[in-house]
Design a protein around this motif. Structure first.
Motif, short mmCIF file in Angstrom:
data_model
loop_
_atom_site.label_atom_id
_atom_site.label_comp_id
_atom_site.label_asym_id
_atom_site.label_seq_id
_atom_site.Cartn_x
_atom_site.Cartn_y
_atom_site.Cartn_z
N GLN A 56 7.56 -14.43 -3.38
CA GLN A 56 7.55 -13.59 -2.19
C GLN A 56 7.61 -12.13 -2.60
N PRO A 57 6.97 -11.23 -1.85
CA PRO A 57 7.19 -9.80 -2.13
C PRO A 57 8.65 -9.43 -1.87
N TYR A 58 9.12 -8.39 -2.48
CA TYR A 58 10.49 -7.91 -2.27
C TYR A 58 10.74 -7.66 -0.78
N LYS A 59 11.88 -8.21 -0.29
CA LYS A 59 12.22 -8.02 1.13
C LYS A 59 13.23 -6.90 1.26
N PRO A 60 12.81 -5.75 1.73
CA PRO A 60 13.79 -4.66 1.86
C PRO A 60 14.71 -4.92 3.04
#
Ligand code: PLP
Length: 359
Positions: free
Chosen positions: A11-15
């Protein structure tokens, strides 16, 4: 498109939710963010002064060697500029190291829970990895040594560890380094180094002449209060630094970031002030935890991992409705806990008040 297969599992980084969004969603006028371990006291006033005064030569490429910043860091730390590599945050150094050393034939080791970027980069490079569970909150060196394989290339040690916040005992860590075969790179990620107060803590710079297989990572993002400028640095043997410099993009930092980092290094007063205020405020979290009967990890950083007594996601949501953003431990591998950045006195008051209402 023929992307790497492993990306299907990632998954892309979840800010975290930004402050402005949180205000809008919950109709709040004041929201504090205690979720990313930034410095609540800002940054050096000398940096602020420079930002107001300086005209920049934006048409020129930055110095690909970061010469002035390296000289400043080398002087301050009693090392040679050739022992330094400057990254776009230490995050970038983690990926440069991984890109330089890992492929499908390699294996890496790290604790769990720890900083997620070590595993993330191993996956991208197709390497295998073994995560060694913390034992009573500490690195389990016996298990690390057992898990070493013929193709183990990197051992990642986060010290103090994120998300637990505790510092590793220096004598035990050095004994471990001694045991590890010298052709395995040991990365000591010390993003919170400047906050450490423990009296028996040994500065790992002292180990560099003895162990050519260690690389120390430090950053301007935490105690220096400069997360936005994206500067981190690695310190190791010049021959190792030279290899990593082959993989680094030549203009990975901009000129302003170099200058700001240099000014920040020279302002020891701001650093000491942040350290002291942080340590004072940290005590209040232990007192609070004791009063409320909550477990809390002993921290040598600017955050604490504290028990939630209920589902951590649910508590984090409730805190957000009350204007306080924290990190749920469910996302960090520590369910039943949350990670809270130690704020200013006033921010912490607001956190304690909101948390108390929910206990
Ligand atoms: C915050 C953090 C980093 C990333 O720092 P940057 O220099 O901002 O990329 C690296 N390691 C750990 C353990 C951190 O907590």
């Amino acid at each position: 498109m023929p992307y790497k297969k492993v990306l299907d599992t990632m998954q892309p980084y979840k800010p975290g939710k930004p402050i402005e969004e949180t205000k809008k969603e919950y109709g709040l006028t004041e929201v504090i963010k205690l979720a990313s371990n930034e410095n609540p006291y800002g940054y050096s006033p000398k940096v602020a002064e420079w930002l107001r005064s300086e005209a920049q030569l934006l048409q020129l490429y930055p110095d690909a060697n970061a010469t002035t910043l390296k000289e400043t860091l080398a002087n301050k730390n009693g090392i040679a500029p050739e022992q330094l590599i400057i990254g776009n945050g230490s995050d970038e150094l983690i990926s440069i190291i991984s890109r330089s050393m890992l492929d499908e034939t390699k294996h890496v080791l790290m604790a769990t829970p720890t900083f997620p970027q070590y595993v993330h980069n191993a996956k991208v490079e197709g390497a295998t990895f073994t995560e060694i569970p913390l034992k009573d909150g500490h690195h389990d060196y016996e298990e690390f040594l057992q898990a070493i394989q013929d193709n183990t290339s990197i051992i990642w040690i986060c010290n103090p560890n994120n998300p637990t916040g505790n510092v590793l005992n220096s004598a035990e860590l050095e004994a471990f380094i001694e045991e590890v075969p010298s052709d395995i790179l040991i990365v000591l990620d010390e993003a919170y180094f400047e906050y450490i107060m423990a009296e028996d803590h040994v500065d790992s710079l002292e180990w560099l002449p003895k162990y050519e297989n260690i690389l120390i990572l430090r950053t301007f993002s935490k105690a220096y209060g400069l997360a936005s400028i994206r500067v981190g640095y690695g310190i190791g043997h010049p021959s190792m630094i030279e290899q990593f410099n082959k993989v680094r993009n030549p203009f990975n930092n901009n000129t302003m970031a170099h200058t700001i980092a240099k000014i920040a290094v020279e302002d020891e007063e701001f650093l000491q002030k942040s350290r002291k205020l942080n340590a004072e405020q940290r005590e209040r979290f232990y007192t609070f935890a004791k009063e409320q009967g909550l477990n809390i990890y002993p921290s040598e950083t600017n955050f604490v991992l504290i028990e939630t007594k209920r589902d951590a996601n649910e508590l984090a949501d409730e805190l957000m409705k009350r204007g306080v953003i924290v990190r749920s431990g469910n996302l960090l591998g520590t369910p039943g806990y949350m990670r809270v950045t130690i704020g200013t006195e006033q921010q912490n008051d607001q956190f304690f008040e909101a948390f108390k209402q929910l206990l």
